[in-house]
Scaffold this active site. Structure first.
Site, PDB file in Angstrom:
ATOM      1  N   LYS A  13      40.705  30.680  41.146  1.00 22.38           N
ATOM      2  CA  LYS A  13      40.336  29.391  40.551  1.00 22.38           C
ATOM      3  C   LYS A  13      41.380  28.895  39.554  1.00 22.38           C
ATOM      4  CE  LYS A  13      36.269  30.492  38.941  1.00 22.38           C
ATOM      5  NZ  LYS A  13      36.252  31.885  39.436  1.00 22.38           N
ATOM      6  N   ARG A  88      28.234  26.718  34.873  1.00 25.38           N
ATOM      7  CA  ARG A  88      28.080  28.052  35.458  1.00 25.38           C
ATOM      8  C   ARG A  88      26.690  28.272  36.063  1.00 25.38           C
ATOM      9  NH1 ARG A  88      32.005  31.752  34.425  1.00 25.38           N
ATOM     10  NH2 ARG A  88      33.514  31.272  32.786  1.00 25.38           N
ATOM     11  N   ARG A 127      45.103  45.692  41.079  1.00 23.92           N
ATOM     12  CA  ARG A 127      45.896  45.324  39.904  1.00 23.92           C
ATOM     13  C   ARG A 127      46.126  46.522  38.988  1.00 23.92           C
ATOM     14  NH1 ARG A 127      43.360  39.541  38.042  1.00 23.92           N
ATOM     15  NH2 ARG A 127      41.720  40.895  37.206  1.00 23.92           N
ATOM     16  N   ARG A 160      42.621  48.634  34.549  1.00 23.76           N
ATOM     17  CA  ARG A 160      41.625  48.232  33.553  1.00 23.76           C
ATOM     18  C   ARG A 160      40.219  48.464  34.110  1.00 23.76           C
ATOM     19  NH1 ARG A 160      42.135  42.352  31.554  1.00 23.76           N
ATOM     20  NH2 ARG A 160      41.340  42.103  33.661  1.00 23.76           N
ATOM     21  N   ARG A 171      30.247  42.326  39.026  1.00 23.76           N
ATOM     22  CA  ARG A 171      30.579  40.948  38.652  1.00 23.76           C
ATOM     23  C   ARG A 171      30.255  39.988  39.796  1.00 23.76           C
ATOM     24  NH1 ARG A 171      36.672  41.067  37.141  1.00 23.76           N
ATOM     25  NH2 ARG A 171      36.346  38.835  36.745  1.00 23.76           N
TER      26      ARG A 171
END
Length: 217
Positions: A13, A88, A127, A160, A171
C-alpha cells in the site's frame, strides 16, 4: 479525484499510494504521516495523541478522525487526495462519508489491493533487518551477498518479531476481522475496485491507474 487505498499488510500500500498519488497529482495522506506531523508540530491533537502513545494505548477514533478532518480541510486536498490507512473499519468509513458530505463532496473510488495470504507471508517473512544501520534486506527479492551480514555496514541481520510467520498470519486474521466488513461497505456503495497486487510494482501501478480511469470517465 478522491481515493481510499485498502489492502492487507504486505500488499504494498505504501509504495502504491506514493506512485498513484504522484500520477494523479494529489496529496498522499496516511494516518502515520498525520500523526507524526501533529506530534512533531506540537498541535493540541498531537499532544493528546502522544499521551495515549506514551502509555502504549491505541489512539481513540475521535482523535484520529479529528486529525484527518484537519488534514482534509487543507488547501492541497480540496481538489482530491489519496487516503492510506484510513478508514480502517466501518464506523470510520461512515464518519468519513459524513465528513466529506459536510465538505460538499464524496469519495470517487476505493482501491482494494488483493493478494493471497501465502504471498503476504512470503513477502514479509523473508525480510531481514540490520541491527547496526537498520537497512532491510529480503532473502528472495534483495538478498545480501553473505547470508546474515549486511552489505551496507557489515552488521548482523535478524528477523523482527513482526516478520515472523505466526505474527504475520495473526495480523492477517485481524485485518480480515476489521476490514472485510469495510470492503463490503464500499462494495455496497458501488465504488469498490479490486486490483491484483501480485507481480512487479510497475505492473500493479498500471492496473491501479486503469481501474481509476474507469471511475474518472
Amino acid at each position: 479525484m478522491r481515493v481510499v487505498l485498502v489492502g492487507p499488510p504486505g500488499a504494498g500500500k505504501g509504495t502504491q499510494a506514493q506512485f498513484i498519488a504522484s500520477h494523479l497529482s494529489i496529496p498522499k495522506i496516511s494516518t502515520g504521516d498525520i500523526f507524526r506531523a501533529n506530534v512533531s508540530g506540537g498541535t493540541e491533537l498531537g499532544r493528546l495523541a502522544k499521551e495515549y502513545m506514551d502509555r502504549g494505548d491505541l489512539v481513540p477514533d475521535e482523535v484520529t478522525v479529528a486529525m484527518v478532518r484537519d488534514r482534509l480541510s487543507e488547501d492541497d486536498a480540496k481538489e482530491g487526495f489519496l487516503l492510506d490507512g484510513f478508514p480502517r473499519n466501518v464506523p470510520q468509513a461512515e464518519v468519513l462519508k459524513k465528513m466529506l458530505a459536510e465538505f460538499g463532496t464524496s469519495l470517487d473510488v476505493v482501491l482494494n489491493l488483493v493478494v493471497e495470504d501465502d504471498e503476504v507471508v512470503r513477502r514479509l517473512a523473508g525480510r531481514r533487518t540490520c541491527r547496526s544501520c537498520g537497512k532491510v534486506w529480503h532473502l528472495v527479492f534483495d538478498p545480501p551477498a553473505t547470508e546474515g551480514v549486511c552489505d551496507a555496514c557489515g552488521g548482523e541481520l535478524f528477523q523482527r518479531d513482526d516478520d515472523r510467520e505466526e505474527t504475520i498470519r495473526r495480523r492477517l486474521e485481524v485485518y480480515q476481522e476489521q476490514t472485510a466488513p469495510l470492503i463490503s461497505f464500499y462494495a455496497d456503495e458501488g465504488i469498490l475496485q479490486g486490483v491484483d497486487a501480485t507481480g512487479p510494482v510497475e505492473e500493479i501501478t498500471q492496473r491501479a491507474m486503469s481501474a481509476l480511469r474507469r471511475f474518472a470517465d
